[in-house]
Write a protein that holds these residues in place. Structure first.
Motif, PDB file in Angstrom:
ATOM      1  N   ALA A 129      77.493  70.785  37.249  1.00  0.00           N
ATOM      2  CA  ALA A 129      77.197  70.346  36.551  1.00  0.00           C
ATOM      3  C   ALA A 129      76.647  68.590  37.831  1.00  0.00           C
ATOM      4  CB  ALA A 129      78.438  69.416  36.278  1.00  0.00           C
ATOM      5  N   TYR A 130      77.423  68.750  38.392  1.00  0.00           N
ATOM      6  CA  TYR A 130      76.843  66.678  39.623  1.00  0.00           C
ATOM      7  C   TYR A 130      75.730  66.994  40.464  1.00  0.00           C
ATOM      8  CZ  TYR A 130      80.888  65.251  37.607  1.00  0.00           C
ATOM      9  OH  TYR A 130      81.904  64.828  36.625  1.00  0.00           O
ATOM     10  N   ASP A 131      74.896  68.655  40.083  1.00  0.00           N
ATOM     11  CA  ASP A 131      73.646  69.264  41.035  1.00  0.00           C
ATOM     12  C   ASP A 131      73.394  69.786  40.588  1.00  0.00           C
ATOM     13  OD1 ASP A 131      72.438  68.812  43.206  1.00  0.00           O
ATOM     14  OD2 ASP A 131      73.549  71.103  44.820  1.00  0.00           O
ATOM     15  N   ILE A 132      73.159  69.975  39.161  1.00  0.00           N
ATOM     16  CA  ILE A 132      72.561  70.457  37.917  1.00  0.00           C
ATOM     17  C   ILE A 132      70.786  70.064  38.724  1.00  0.00           C
ATOM     18  CG2 ILE A 132      72.234  69.265  36.450  1.00  0.00           C
ATOM     19  CD1 ILE A 132      72.437  73.029  36.035  1.00  0.00           C
ATOM     20  N   HIS A 133      69.975  70.697  38.277  1.00  0.00           N
ATOM     21  CA  HIS A 133      67.836  70.114  38.745  1.00  0.00           C
ATOM     22  C   HIS A 133      67.221  70.776  37.873  1.00  0.00           C
ATOM     23  CE1 HIS A 133      69.525  73.389  41.313  1.00  0.00           C
ATOM     24  NE2 HIS A 133      68.374  74.128  41.495  1.00  0.00           N
ATOM     25  N   GLY A 134      66.737  72.301  36.914  1.00  0.00           N
ATOM     26  CA  GLY A 134      65.803  72.480  36.840  1.00  0.00           C
ATOM     27  C   GLY A 134      66.706  73.334  35.088  1.00  0.00           C
ATOM     28  N   ASP A 135      67.489  73.669  34.682  1.00  0.00           N
ATOM     29  CA  ASP A 135      67.959  74.217  33.466  1.00  0.00           C
ATOM     30  C   ASP A 135      67.763  72.916  32.560  1.00  0.00           C
ATOM     31  OD1 ASP A 135      67.987  76.889  34.141  1.00  0.00           O
ATOM     32  OD2 ASP A 135      70.161  77.074  34.116  1.00  0.00           O
ATOM     33  N   ASN A 136      68.085  72.748  31.591  1.00  0.00           N
ATOM     34  CA  ASN A 136      68.405  72.273  30.364  1.00  0.00           C
ATOM     35  C   ASN A 136      68.312  72.516  28.785  1.00  0.00           C
ATOM     36  OD1 ASN A 136      67.732  69.335  28.782  1.00  0.00           O
ATOM     37  ND2 ASN A 136      67.892  68.504  31.092  1.00  0.00           N
ATOM     38  N   PHE A 137      68.343  72.260  27.385  1.00  0.00           N
ATOM     39  CA  PHE A 137      68.491  72.340  26.693  1.00  0.00           C
ATOM     40  C   PHE A 137      68.406  70.858  25.720  1.00  0.00           C
ATOM     41  CE2 PHE A 137      73.011  71.980  27.477  1.00  0.00           C
ATOM     42  CZ  PHE A 137      73.078  70.866  26.359  1.00  0.00           C
ATOM     43  N   ASP A 138      67.543  71.100  24.774  1.00  0.00           N
ATOM     44  CA  ASP A 138      67.280  70.135  24.080  1.00  0.00           C
ATOM     45  C   ASP A 138      67.349  70.844  21.832  1.00  0.00           C
ATOM     46  OD1 ASP A 138      66.770  67.322  22.638  1.00  0.00           O
ATOM     47  OD2 ASP A 138      64.291  68.108  22.531  1.00  0.00           O
ATOM     48  N   TRP A 139      67.692  69.868  20.999  1.00  0.00           N
ATOM     49  CA  TRP A 139      67.855  70.071  19.678  1.00  0.00           C
ATOM     50  C   TRP A 139      67.245  69.447  19.011  1.00  0.00           C
ATOM     51  CZ3 TRP A 139      72.799  70.585  22.027  1.00  0.00           C
ATOM     52  CH2 TRP A 139      73.158  69.917  21.560  1.00  0.00           C
ATOM     53  N   ALA A 140      67.026  69.223  17.955  1.00  0.00           N
ATOM     54  CA  ALA A 140      65.978  68.656  16.698  1.00  0.00           C
ATOM     55  C   ALA A 140      66.518  69.435  14.963  1.00  0.00           C
ATOM     56  CB  ALA A 140      65.299  67.894  16.981  1.00  0.00           C
TER      57      ALA A 140
END
Length: 396
Positions: A185-196
């Protein structure tokens, strides 16, 4: 004196007109005045969702509370008010979820005389806690206070960028509930998610940018914003992928790319369009069976110039649980070298069937931590989507 509608309106007006950093003191004063509260505390979940951090004692001078081993944590996980009787002085300690449309922010703890803790009072204070959550989200545009309080340690710059890019950590409406978590959690760099969401649709994207540190974060920021720009132009997910692919290729000329899973849900029918452009995986729990849902793999975004993408389809049924994982999850190895996907991932999803969607990612990542017996070598992302459908009875 009980809190009337007029008093509730007064609290709301005070919150909206007060300074952003004074929201908690405003609520505390109202609870003291209208409920004879003797003590009020506000705690927010940290970035790992493992502890609740006090907002009132920055920077980090008060002891955080473990989510898994505290009454406050019980209320946070269950999302139900939880009370504890304090026999010494005849007061009740009540823990109220501070949550906005399913996004779990923290807990408002109120200590008040036992005779004032009626069911009506609990309902009224629960409404105040929810109102406080709404105002915290608005206030974060103008103050760092609540974001600072979430930190049990310093975020890397890459992690700061990734967390700010998220829409939230969870959300819920009648037809579905979503929860997501990133690790470390304190060193994340490439992963992500999004919604709408709209009245009748939900768009969900899971991204896994290559590389490490700030370079991976910049790449993912470009990808997510390119996808948002295309989505907000009102085009389908295949064309969203194509436009994002062009934006990334134009910047990196194929040397950097982003693995992405794009999904478009029709809420009325449960029909889902999917573009599988890389490594994130989808696992489905239907009834008691957990299995991977495999799609035709297409090129990651930005790998080649002017790639064309095609959407595939599948059907989501009421009661389905969809779990999305990055390669940092399914590709993790145990001490004996066994890949997590091969046997343990389905068991982990099955083991947390009883949890709500917002709590599933954290629980799966804890299972993963125990499995590999070491610090992660890669980002790890888990997103859980519980699909209820429209028109069926809900009990979530």
């Amino acid at each position: 004196m009980a809190l009337t509608v007029t008093h509730l309106q007064a609290v709301e007006r005070a919150l909206r007109t007060g300074a952003p950093h004074e929201l908690f003191s405003t609520v505390r004063d109202a609870l003291i005045e209208h409920f004879e509260a003797t003590e009020v505390d506000l705690l927010v979940a940290d970035y790992s969702s493992t502890v609740l951090q006090p907002v009132t004692a920055l920077p980090h001078t008060a002891q955080p509370l473990a989510v898994q081993a505290s009454p406050e944590g019980r209320a946070f996980i269950s999302q139900e008010p939880y009370g504890k009787y304090i026999a010494q002085d005849g007061t009740v300690e009540l823990h109220l979820p501070v949550t906005v449309r399913g996004d779990r922010i923290g807990i408002l703890t109120v200590r008040l005389p036992e005779q004032r803790c009626t069911s009506q009072a609990v309902d009224e204070m629960t409404g105040i806690a929810e109102l406080l959550g709404h105002e915290i989200l608005v206030a974060e545009r103008d103050t760092d206070l609540y974001l600072q309080a979430r930190r049990s340690q310093r975020l890397t710059l890459a992690a700061e960028m990734q967390w700010q890019l998220l829409p939230a950590r969870s959300c819920a409406r009648q037809e579905y509930a979503i929860g997501g978590q990133l690790e470390p959690a304190y060193d994340i760099h490439g992963d992500n998610f999004d919604w709408a969401t709209t009245a009748d649709t939900l768009t969900l994207t899971i991204t896994n940018g290559m590389g490490e540190g700030i370079h991976a974060s910049l790449l993912t920021n470009l990808a997510v914003n390119a996808l948002r720009n295309a989505r907000r132009a009102g085009i389908g997910i295949a064309d969203q992928a194509a436009l994002a692919d062009q934006a990334i290729y134009a910047q990196y000329q194929g040397t950097q790319y982003v693995s992405t899973l794009l999904l478009f849900f029709e809420i009325v029918t449960g029909r889902v369009q999917v573009v599988d452009a890389g490594s994130p995986q989808l696992w489905r729990q239907r009834d008691k069976m957990v299995e991977r849902v495999v799609f035709e793999a297409q090129q990651p975004l930005g790998m080649f110039d002017e790639t064309l993408y095609e959407a595939q389809e599948f059907q989501a049924l009421p009661g389905d649980r969809l779990v999305f994982v990055s390669d940092g999850v399914y590709g993790a190895k145990s001490g004996a070298g066994e890949i997590y996907e091969e046997r343990a991932l389905a068991r982990a999803i099955q083991a947390v069937s009883f949890l709500p969607a917002a709590a599933v990612p954290r629980a799966v990542l804890e299972e993963l931590r125990a499995y590999r017996e070491a610090d992660p070598d890669d980002d790890a992302l888990v997103v859980c989507l519980d699909w209820f459908g429209r028109g069926s009875a809900q009990s979530h």
